[in-house]
Design an enzyme around this catalytic site. Structure first.
Site, PDB file in Angstrom:
ATOM      1  N   ARG A   1       0.861  -1.182   0.000  1.00 56.48           N
ATOM      2  CA  ARG A   1       0.000   0.000   0.000  1.00 56.48           C
ATOM      3  C   ARG A   1       0.896   1.231   0.000  1.00 56.48           C
ATOM      4  NH1 ARG A   1      -3.150  -2.138   5.004  1.00 56.48           N
ATOM      5  NH2 ARG A   1      -1.030  -2.924   5.234  1.00 56.48           N
TER       6      ARG A   1
ATOM      7  N   ASP B   1       2.473   4.959  -0.323  1.00 58.43           N
ATOM      8  CA  ASP B   1       2.064   6.289   0.157  1.00 58.43           C
ATOM      9  C   ASP B   1       1.854   7.263  -0.991  1.00 58.43           C
ATOM     10  OD1 ASP B   1       2.035   5.994   2.981  1.00 58.43           O
ATOM     11  OD2 ASP B   1       4.232   5.937   2.978  1.00 58.43           O
TER      12      ASP B   1
ATOM     13  N   TYR C   1      11.718  -2.892  -3.860  1.00 51.90           N
ATOM     14  CA  TYR C   1      11.562  -1.460  -4.087  1.00 51.90           C
ATOM     15  C   TYR C   1      12.837  -0.892  -4.714  1.00 51.90           C
ATOM     16  CZ  TYR C   1       7.369  -1.017  -1.150  1.00 51.90           C
ATOM     17  OH  TYR C   1       6.103  -1.102  -0.623  1.00 51.90           O
TER      18      TYR C   1
ATOM     19  N   ARG D   1      12.175   4.359   2.762  1.00 53.43           N
ATOM     20  CA  ARG D   1      12.505   5.793   2.739  1.00 53.43           C
ATOM     21  C   ARG D   1      13.377   6.179   3.930  1.00 53.43           C
ATOM     22  NH1 ARG D   1       6.695   8.353   1.938  1.00 53.43           N
ATOM     23  NH2 ARG D   1       7.857  10.265   2.380  1.00 53.43           N
TER      24      ARG D   1
END
Lengths: 257, 257
Positions: free
Chosen positions: A55, A57, A116, A203
């Site tokens: 999910r 951001d 990612y 992140r």
């Protein structure tokens, strides 16, 4: 009801994120509404629900998000992808692939690996073509030092120092299988691979590695930040626009009908 | 007055093209106005004039456009680039480099080689992240056949068949030094290199190669289109958004002060 597995690319910029929210457009809502227009005769109490591997951001992109949904209509995969692409236009969403899978397949719960990519643009000039697609850092970073420090973070750890306050995971303990750093022209690409991630984990890892790249932090500083199990001990959260959900992997036996 | 050579990246989408026009914003105007704000005391009859290696059309991008201008102010190159980047914001323009050059340097007339990249996205799904950055063709093309046919176009030829009606060049005879075709994931990249190009030449070459990739045209059809010296004999003009001005080359002796 057949279950469809979708492979999805999107530009995260115009969205509040993957997940439906009252305060703006989401990728999930755009696709669910498109799917509902394809199945006007489904029972009113059975809205189409899309479940995703990750999910993401607001502002985070996807090159290979995987999601699934049940549709009360049998459609060849190619036709379903074409229809969803036509109906979501002009939203920057592309369904790359759709196919029927066994109803034991769950995009989120069956997933055994997520990957990612994070892109940093390290040059003095502002981004023009890559605006909103990279974290712009107006000086060079030491990619080799970042690559070296990243090794401290790989493995089975308590990642509390890299976990957003809003994270809903049961445990901060995760296994980070890979965290690679590569120089690509005037960009630095960080790729992360794990069964699952905490909220903001990638992140926060990248924000910490950037401190190393700037020469402000050593490998040991990174080790101490990890050991502290305290968000305040690690680096800042890198901006959303540099992050891409790359791929999700599933056991072979749950992907075919 | 010092002469500055600029290396510029831009996203062509919001512009009417490189060149100033009355009907909308241009890259040239954005940069000239920024430069004028840096030199408020210059004589009113001496507006800043920017000259570029290539005057790209509306929607065409640049990764490495070269331009020059004379400024009645001495500024270190880095400071000039920073100031232009700050003053052109939020337009998607980035001055990657600025440096003083001899006043014999002319970005357009001294240029001895120009390189362009053209990106085709060959997949069934619409582009999401690459929207406006590629020519979307919703089926696979035969890149190998395109590469082979491209050889027919390389060399010293009358390129009338690939020349826009509006082209202002004195002669349609040009030497195309290279026209390469490479598959890159789900994209096909065409790169072209020549001392100079006719108006729309790269886009018309790519439109023709796409017919080969689709299996509609043979190498001989391409050869006949070239020999016809008639725009109607060649393929369509590929869309602007897939085209990138990559680089301009100059003789060594005219680039240093």
């Amino acid at each position: 009801m057949p279950r469809y597995r979708l492979l999805i690319e999107y530009d995260g910029a115009p969205f509040v994120g993957w997940q439906r929210q009252v305060n703006g457009p989401s990728v999930q809502q755009a696709l669910e509404e498109a799917a509902e227009r394809l199945t006007p005769n489904r029972p009113a109490d059975q809205p189409v629900r899309l479940h995703a591997a990750g999910r993401t951001d607001a502002g985070v992109h996807a090159l290979g998000m995987v999601a699934h949904m049940d549709l009360p209509r049998v459609l060849p995969g190619g036709k379903l992808a074409d229809a969803l692409n036509a109906l979501t236009r002009p939203a920057p969403i592309a369904v790359l692939e759709a196919r029927v899978v066994a109803d034991t397949f769950h995009a989120r719960f069956s997933c055994i690996e997520r990957r990612y990519l994070y892109r940093l643009l390290t040059r003095r000039a502002t981004p023009a073509l890559a605006r909103g697609r990279v974290w712009w850092i107006p000086r060079d970073l030491d990619a080799e030092a970042m690559r070296h420090a990243a090794r401290r973070l790989v493995g089975h750890h308590d990642f509390s120092s890299f976990r957003a306050a809003a994270c809903q995971a049961d445990s901060p303990v995760k296994t980070l299988d890979a965290l690679d750093v590569a120089r690509v022209g005037d960009e630095i690409h960080v790729t992360a691979r794990a069964r699952s991630f905490l909220h903001h984990q990638v992140r926060n890892l990248v924000g910490t590695l950037a401190l190393v790249g700037e020469g402000k932090w050593s490998d040991d500083d990174v080790g101490r930040a990890l050991a502290a199990r305290d968000r305040a001990a690690a680096g800042p959260t890198a901006p959303a626009g540099g992050l891409y959900f790359l791929a999700a992997r599933y056991p072979d036996d749950c992907t075919e009908v």
